[in-house]
Design an enzyme around this catalytic site. Structure first.
Site, PDB file in Angstrom:
ATOM      1  N   GLY A 189       7.582   5.063  -5.590  1.00  0.00           N
ATOM      2  CA  GLY A 189       7.669   4.288  -6.827  1.00  0.00           C
ATOM      3  C   GLY A 189       6.439   3.469  -7.184  1.00  0.00           C
ATOM      4  N   ASP A 236       5.220   1.039   5.283  1.00  0.00           N
ATOM      5  CA  ASP A 236       6.557   1.428   4.820  1.00  0.00           C
ATOM      6  C   ASP A 236       7.405   1.775   6.032  1.00  0.00           C
ATOM      7  OD1 ASP A 236       8.796   2.582   3.269  1.00  0.00           O
ATOM      8  OD2 ASP A 236       7.358   2.616   1.618  1.00  0.00           O
ATOM      9  N   ASP A 282       8.833  -2.076   9.555  1.00  0.00           N
ATOM     10  CA  ASP A 282       9.935  -2.663   8.799  1.00  0.00           C
ATOM     11  C   ASP A 282       9.559  -4.126   8.570  1.00  0.00           C
ATOM     12  OD1 ASP A 282      12.293  -3.867   7.965  1.00  0.00           O
ATOM     13  OD2 ASP A 282      13.561  -2.679   9.301  1.00  0.00           O
ATOM     14  N   TYR A 340      20.090 -10.101  -6.451  1.00  0.00           N
ATOM     15  CA  TYR A 340      18.735  -9.582  -6.683  1.00  0.00           C
ATOM     16  C   TYR A 340      17.887 -10.611  -7.434  1.00  0.00           C
ATOM     17  CZ  TYR A 340      14.990  -6.505  -8.273  1.00  0.00           C
ATOM     18  OH  TYR A 340      13.754  -5.949  -8.522  1.00  0.00           O
ATOM     19  N   THR A 392      11.753   4.616 -11.344  1.00  0.00           N
ATOM     20  CA  THR A 392      11.382   4.964  -9.966  1.00  0.00           C
ATOM     21  C   THR A 392      12.647   5.417  -9.236  1.00  0.00           C
ATOM     22  OG1 THR A 392      11.897   2.795  -9.038  1.00  0.00           O
ATOM     23  CG2 THR A 392       9.690   3.061  -9.947  1.00  0.00           C
TER      24      THR A 392
HETATM   25  P1  NAD Z   1      11.429   2.260  -4.436  1.00  0.00           P
HETATM   26  O1  NAD Z   1      12.793   2.233  -3.837  1.00  0.00           O
HETATM   27  O2  NAD Z   1      10.973   3.473  -5.180  1.00  0.00           O
HETATM   28  O3  NAD Z   1      10.351   1.938  -3.312  1.00  0.00           O
HETATM   29  C1  NAD Z   1      10.515   0.857  -2.419  1.00  0.00           C
HETATM   30  C2  NAD Z   1       9.781   1.161  -1.134  1.00  0.00           C
HETATM   31  O4  NAD Z   1       9.951   0.029  -0.268  1.00  0.00           O
HETATM   32  C3  NAD Z   1      10.346   2.385  -0.388  1.00  0.00           C
HETATM   33  O5  NAD Z   1       9.300   3.265  -0.015  1.00  0.00           O
HETATM   34  C4  NAD Z   1      11.038   1.788   0.824  1.00  0.00           C
HETATM   35  O6  NAD Z   1      11.024   2.625   1.966  1.00  0.00           O
HETATM   36  C5  NAD Z   1      10.211   0.523   1.045  1.00  0.00           C
HETATM   37  N1  NAD Z   1      10.957  -0.474   1.810  1.00  0.00           N
HETATM   38  C6  NAD Z   1      12.223  -0.897   1.584  1.00  0.00           C
HETATM   39  N2  NAD Z   1      12.594  -1.755   2.542  1.00  0.00           N
HETATM   40  C7  NAD Z   1      11.540  -1.871   3.393  1.00  0.00           C
HETATM   41  C8  NAD Z   1      11.338  -2.587   4.590  1.00  0.00           C
HETATM   42  N3  NAD Z   1      12.300  -3.367   5.140  1.00  0.00           N
HETATM   43  N4  NAD Z   1      10.133  -2.496   5.207  1.00  0.00           N
HETATM   44  C9  NAD Z   1       9.156  -1.704   4.698  1.00  0.00           C
HETATM   45  N5  NAD Z   1       9.308  -0.985   3.553  1.00  0.00           N
HETATM   46  C10 NAD Z   1      10.494  -1.064   2.930  1.00  0.00           C
HETATM   47  O7  NAD Z   1      11.381   0.954  -5.353  1.00  0.00           O
HETATM   48  P2  NAD Z   1      10.470   0.547  -6.644  1.00  0.00           P
HETATM   49  O8  NAD Z   1      11.289   0.718  -7.865  1.00  0.00           O
HETATM   50  O9  NAD Z   1       9.127   1.171  -6.571  1.00  0.00           O
HETATM   51  O10 NAD Z   1      10.376  -1.019  -6.404  1.00  0.00           O
HETATM   52  C11 NAD Z   1       9.272  -1.626  -5.795  1.00  0.00           C
HETATM   53  C12 NAD Z   1       9.321  -3.129  -6.049  1.00  0.00           C
HETATM   54  O11 NAD Z   1       9.379  -3.361  -7.452  1.00  0.00           O
HETATM   55  C13 NAD Z   1      10.542  -3.833  -5.455  1.00  0.00           C
HETATM   56  O12 NAD Z   1      10.158  -5.092  -4.948  1.00  0.00           O
HETATM   57  C14 NAD Z   1      11.459  -4.016  -6.645  1.00  0.00           C
HETATM   58  O13 NAD Z   1      12.329  -5.124  -6.491  1.00  0.00           O
HETATM   59  C15 NAD Z   1      10.444  -4.248  -7.731  1.00  0.00           C
HETATM   60  N6  NAD Z   1      10.919  -3.986  -9.086  1.00  0.00           N
HETATM   61  C16 NAD Z   1      11.397  -2.748  -9.423  1.00  0.00           C
HETATM   62  C17 NAD Z   1      11.852  -2.533 -10.707  1.00  0.00           C
HETATM   63  C18 NAD Z   1      12.392  -1.189 -11.148  1.00  0.00           C
HETATM   64  O14 NAD Z   1      13.014  -1.137 -12.214  1.00  0.00           O
HETATM   65  N7  NAD Z   1      12.164  -0.121 -10.399  1.00  0.00           N
HETATM   66  C19 NAD Z   1      11.816  -3.566 -11.648  1.00  0.00           C
HETATM   67  C20 NAD Z   1      11.320  -4.811 -11.280  1.00  0.00           C
HETATM   68  C21 NAD Z   1      10.861  -5.007  -9.989  1.00  0.00           C
END
Ligand code: NAD
Length: 266
Positions: free
Chosen positions: A19, A39, A55, A147, A182
């Protein structure tokens, strides 16, 4: 020929295997940074990105990953705290274990990574941290109590850290994305009663009429992280398709309102 913008800088992107994090890691790499992805299981990454499995809920794993990255890269200049997990429901919906689990990743993970990185960032000529926050930090959103609370904490932490470390030459900013298409969103869609209707609602919620692209957030993160932005700290940059600040008029109806003089004439 001029050197690339991030030439000679080492960046770490947490959650960089998917993402927004993956798009950010690729953007920083394309602009010349040496990029480490932290990751859970980085797997096969695009060329130019180096994976480090950790982690971020484990202090020990975080410390070991940061030390390994510094040994690999010869230093650490840029930390992107992006890894995060979703949570759905009102304040009654999740038990205390779930509240602790989501805070452990979204907030304490950011704290652990930042604390581990700071001794190295202080030695950098161009140090910064960019946290990935959310529009949920500042706008009331339905069914996102847990959240939103985590992202509100990330927002406040950004300002506090920017203040604490400004005299050490470490800038701290955050981006606040709207809904970004994503795997994070696709997993929520898959759980919806009517995924197609939910997808349409997510697109319509943003003034631009579509979800934000991961690459658009990546570009904003790169802007804040850039060595050319030495005066930008303590900033939250919305990348939200107008969600937070625009107030659009509802669509105009075609019903004709009779003017006073017209009704008088009848
Ligand atoms: P995603 O799920 O596509 O990717 C998240 C990544 O974080 C994954 O690769 C996962 O393995 C990794 N991860 C999760 N827990 C972990 C841990 N304990 N240790 C190490 N890695 C870990 O998510 P995304 O949509 O790309 O979101 C990324 C960030 O953007 C997040 O903080 C999310 O809250 C924020 N965000 C997302 C959105 C949205 O609409 N997608 C909107 C606002 C904010």
């Amino acid at each position: 020929m001029t050197a690339p913008e991030f030439d000679g800088l080492v960046a770490v992107v947490t959650g960089g295997a998917s993402g927004i994090g993956l798009a950010t890691a690729e953007e920083l790499s394309a602009r010349g940074a040496k990029v480490a992805v932290v990751d859970l299981a980085p797997g096969v990454l695009p060329e130019g990105l180096q994976g480090f499995a950790a982690d971020i809920t484990s202090r020990d794993q975080v410390d070991r990953a940061v030390n390994a990255i510094v040994a690999w890269g010869g230093g650490l200049d840029i930390l992107i705290n992006n890894a995060g997990i979703p949570a759905v429901g009102t304040v009654e919906a999740n038990d205390e274990a779930e509240w602790a689990r989501v805070f452990d990743v979204n907030v304490f993970g950011t704290v652990r990574m930042s604390a581990a990185a700071l001794p190295h960032l202080r030695r950098s000529r161009s140090a910064c941290i960019v946290n990935v926050c959310s529009i949920a930090a500042l706008s009331g959103m339905p069914d996102r109590a847990l959240y939103s609370a985590t992202k509100g904490a990330v927002y406040s932490l950004t300002l506090a850290m920017a203040t604490d470390h400004v005299h050490e030459g470490v800038r701290v900013n955050c981006v606040s994305p709207g809904t970004v298409h994503t795997p994070f969103v696709d997993r929520n869609l898959a759980r919806a009663d009517d995924p197609a209707a939910e997808l349409a609602a997510l697109n319509a919620r943003q003034a631009i009429g579509r979800m934000v692209a991961p690459e658009e957030v990546a570009s904003a993160v790169a802007y804040l992280a850039s060595p050319q932005q030495g005066s930008t700290t303590g900033v939250a940059l919305n990348v939200d398709g107008g969600f937070t600040n625009l107030r659009l008029r509802p669509p105009v109806t075609t019903t004709r309102v009779a003017m006073a003089d017209e009704s008088d004439a009848s």
